[in-house]
Write an enzyme that holds these catalytic residues in place. Structure first.
Site, PDB file in Angstrom:
ATOM      1  N   HIS A  73       0.822  -1.218   0.000  1.00 21.45           N
ATOM      2  CA  HIS A  73       0.000   0.000   0.000  1.00 21.45           C
ATOM      3  C   HIS A  73       0.857   1.270   0.000  1.00 21.45           C
ATOM      4  CE1 HIS A  73      -3.433  -2.583   1.126  1.00 21.45           C
ATOM      5  NE2 HIS A  73      -2.740  -3.042   2.133  1.00 21.45           N
TER       6      HIS A  73
HETATM    7  O1  RIB Z   1      -4.914  -0.126   4.904  1.00 25.07           O
HETATM    8  C1  RIB Z   1      -3.538  -0.113   4.634  1.00 25.07           C
HETATM    9  C2  RIB Z   1      -2.839   0.916   5.449  1.00 25.07           C
HETATM   10  O2  RIB Z   1      -3.032   0.639   6.848  1.00 25.07           O
HETATM   11  C3  RIB Z   1      -1.323   0.925   5.252  1.00 25.07           C
HETATM   12  O3  RIB Z   1      -0.826   2.211   5.477  1.00 25.07           O
HETATM   13  C4  RIB Z   1      -0.844  -0.001   6.328  1.00 25.07           C
HETATM   14  O4  RIB Z   1       0.495   0.273   6.738  1.00 25.07           O
HETATM   15  C5  RIB Z   1      -1.790   0.332   7.443  1.00 25.07           C
HETATM   16  O5  RIB Z   1      -1.277   1.498   8.098  1.00 25.07           O
END
Ligand code: RIB
Ligand code: CA
Length: 314
Positions: free
Chosen positions: A243
């Site tokens: 992500h």
């Molecule tokens: O949903 C994904 C996000 O939430 C990313 O930033 C992961 O590191 C968590 O913080």
């Protein structure tokens, strides 16, 4: 070309680790002015320790790490240890960091940096809940507006949620903070789950990471290998989606992504859909287009960039 000055606001976090590594591996283009830390994947003391550990791994013992919010604005803190492990960067055996965080708190650092730097000079990459940024906007709105833009990983459009049917973790953890940020008028680039779910670090890509064979790529590969069974069990994925590094990849190669300006509203009231980002992709309202929402990504191009840059790290 002048390097782009960035602040990374983070809750490491295995994918935060990938983003921080990518930033430090791209010194021709990016200057990491500081890292502000927020509670999220794990509690604040652990996210601070993890940020220091990852900076150390990258050989960045002079990195400036500023502790930030230990809780969301009004809600109790939650964590995501089920997907990041107890430490938040589970997988590799990593040495404790040899340097400490700054005494200055994140909020004061953000105010000072944005005041001292020319207006429009600083970009903030937000990789966790938006509590630190919301606090800055509440306490010093004019200073906050001196940001060039916020590039954030969070929310979703058509992909649904990952911590509820409607909401993504970073927004769901502190929806009031996200609402303040999306209403602030600061330019926002939003990397939702719709993009990041396309970037699954599957077995082949994990092997590629291992083959880069330096301590950073190996540590990241071990983190991803650790959380792959969780993603297989819960989502049927063949690996962990990456992500957070989408935010840094956007700064390095924006052409990898496509999206459009939209209005985004954060749901803060409903028990069923709290934390949902309501993205007006089809422009059905006349609400202000307050975010550039990405929807697609050149997947091979993203991983080529990541592998090539990580190869530059120790
Ligand atoms: O949903 C994904 C996000 O939430 C990313 O930033 C992961 O590191 C968590 O913080
Ligand atoms: Ca994160």
């Amino acid at each position: 070309m002048a390097r782009r000055k960035i602040i990374i606001d983070t809750d490491p976090g295995q994918d935060d680790t990938a983003a921080i590594m990518l930033a430090f591996a791209s010194k021709d283009e990016l200057e990491v002015v500081g890292l502000t830390v927020v509670s999220g994947n794990v509690p604040i003391n652990q996210t601070v320790a993890n940020t220091l550990t990852v900076c150390e791994l990258c050989g960045e013992r002079d990195a400036k790490v500023y502790p930030g919010a230990s809780n969301p604005l009004i809600r109790p803190a939650v964590t995501a240890t089920q997907s990041h492990g107890k430490s938040g960067i589970e997988g590799p055996e990593l040495p404790a960091p040899s340097f400490a965080a700054q005494d200055q708190q994140a909020l004061e650092f953000l105010r000072e940096a944005l005041t001292l730097e020319a207006e429009g000079e600083l970009t903030v990459c937000c990789l966790g809940p938006l509590t630190n940024i919301a606090r800055l906007i509440l306490e010093a709105p004019e200073t906050a507006k001196r940001m060039r833009e916020i590039v954030l990983m969070g929310g979703s459009y058509a992909a649904g949620g990952n911590v509820s049917p409607a909401a993504e973790f970073n927004i769901h953890t502190d929806p009031e903070a996200a609402d303040i940020v999306f209403r602030s008028g600061i330019p926002i680039v939003m990397m939702p789950l719709d993009v990041t779910y396309q970037l699954v670090a599957n077995k082949e890509r994990q092997e590629k990471l291992f083959s880069v064979s330096n301590r950073c790529s190996t540590a990241l590969a071990e983190m991803i290998a650790f959380s792959t069974p969780h993603y297989k069990r819960k989502y049927g994925f063949e690996g962990r989606p990456l992500h957070d590094p989408t935010t840094v990849a956007y700064l390095l190669k924006p052409e990898l992504f496509t999206g459009r300006s939209c209005n985004v509203v954060v749901e803060t009231k409903s028990d069923v859909s709290v934390g949902m980002t309501v993205v007006d992709w089809l422009n059905t309202t006349d609400r202000r287009k307050n975010a550039y929402v990405m929807r697609s990504v050149n997947v091979d191009g993203f991983f080529e960039l990541l592998f090539a840059r990580l190869a530059k790290l120790p």
